[in-house]
Enzyme design. Structure first.
Site, PDB file in Angstrom:
ATOM      1  N   SER A  25       0.807  -1.228   0.000  1.00 36.81           N
ATOM      2  CA  SER A  25       0.000   0.000   0.000  1.00 36.81           C
ATOM      3  C   SER A  25       0.835   1.271   0.000  1.00 36.81           C
ATOM      4  O   SER A  25       0.299   2.370  -0.158  1.00 36.81           O
ATOM      5  CB  SER A  25      -0.958   0.004   1.189  1.00 36.81           C
ATOM      6  N   LYS A  28       0.230   3.756  -2.696  1.00 36.74           N
ATOM      7  CA  LYS A  28      -0.783   4.820  -2.592  1.00 36.74           C
ATOM      8  C   LYS A  28      -0.151   6.154  -2.210  1.00 36.74           C
ATOM      9  O   LYS A  28      -0.666   7.214  -2.574  1.00 36.74           O
ATOM     10  CB  LYS A  28      -1.860   4.431  -1.587  1.00 36.74           C
ATOM     11  N   SER A  83      -7.532   3.939   2.570  1.00 33.31           N
ATOM     12  CA  SER A  83      -6.880   2.937   1.721  1.00 33.31           C
ATOM     13  C   SER A  83      -7.793   2.480   0.589  1.00 33.31           C
ATOM     14  O   SER A  83      -7.790   1.321   0.182  1.00 33.31           O
ATOM     15  CB  SER A  83      -6.415   1.739   2.555  1.00 33.31           C
TER      16      SER A  83
END
Length: 188
Positions: A25, A28, A83
């Site tokens: 992640s 991101k 997220s």
């Protein structure tokens, strides 16, 4: 791993700093930085079914719907705090027209930063064999990102509630999943 002191631009401690691994992640963070650098935060993004069809099944989403109009800033918050992969895809489409074009922009920008060992394969951070980074490169990306005051504010947010849009009202507040941000002061 790396312990990096930003103010003096010093690596205090590092082990296997150039060992490649899946960035997860963390991708991101780069998607958000590019979105902040490339777009006006007040831009209104209209969510399309094409965008939603590109969101990987079973991934984290905020529940965007086709036809919904939402600001680019709200999408960045959704992605960074919640997220949300639907927000990541929508941002990529808004900034570059397609996720592939946005990936080209991400990979060019990371090389411009001096990250020789980072390659992104998608905008969300879900596993793909094409994605890899190193602790050293991640330190460079974080340093660059937090130098951008607009991005720094979003990155440090502990919670966020999307304001009502033309199609969706009353969304609940979501809280960060970033374990590095102390959430002990958050209200339930």
């Amino acid at each position: 791993s790396i312990l990096y002191e930003i103010n003096s631009d010093t690596v205090v401690y590092g082990t296997n700093m150039d060992l490649k691994f899946d960035p997860g992640s963390f991708v991101k963070l780069m998607t958000g930085l590019i979105a902040v650098e490339q777009g006006a935060s007040g831009d209104i993004v209209t969510i399309t079914q094409e965008m939603l069809d590109q969101v990987p099944d079973g991934s984290s989403v905020v529940g965007l719907v086709a036809g919904e109009q939402i600001t680019m800033e709200d999408l960045i918050y959704c992605m960074m705090v919640g997220s949300a992969n639907d927000a990541a895809v929508a941002l990529a489409h808004h900034v570059s027209g397609t996720t592939d074009a946005f990936l080209e922009l991400m990979n060019a920008r990371v090389k411009q930063m001096g990250c020789a060992n980072t390659q992104f394969g998608n905008v969300s951070g879900l596993y793909t064999a094409e994605s890899s980074s190193t602790a050293r490169d991640m330190a460079i990306i974080v340093k660059t990102a937090i130098q951008n005051e607009n991005f720094k504010e979003i990155f440090g947010a502990k919670s966020y509630t999307i304001p009502d849009t033309n199609l969706v009202q009353g969304r609940k507040e979501f809280k960060t999943q970033n374990y590095m941000i102390d959430d002990s002061t958050l209200q339930d």
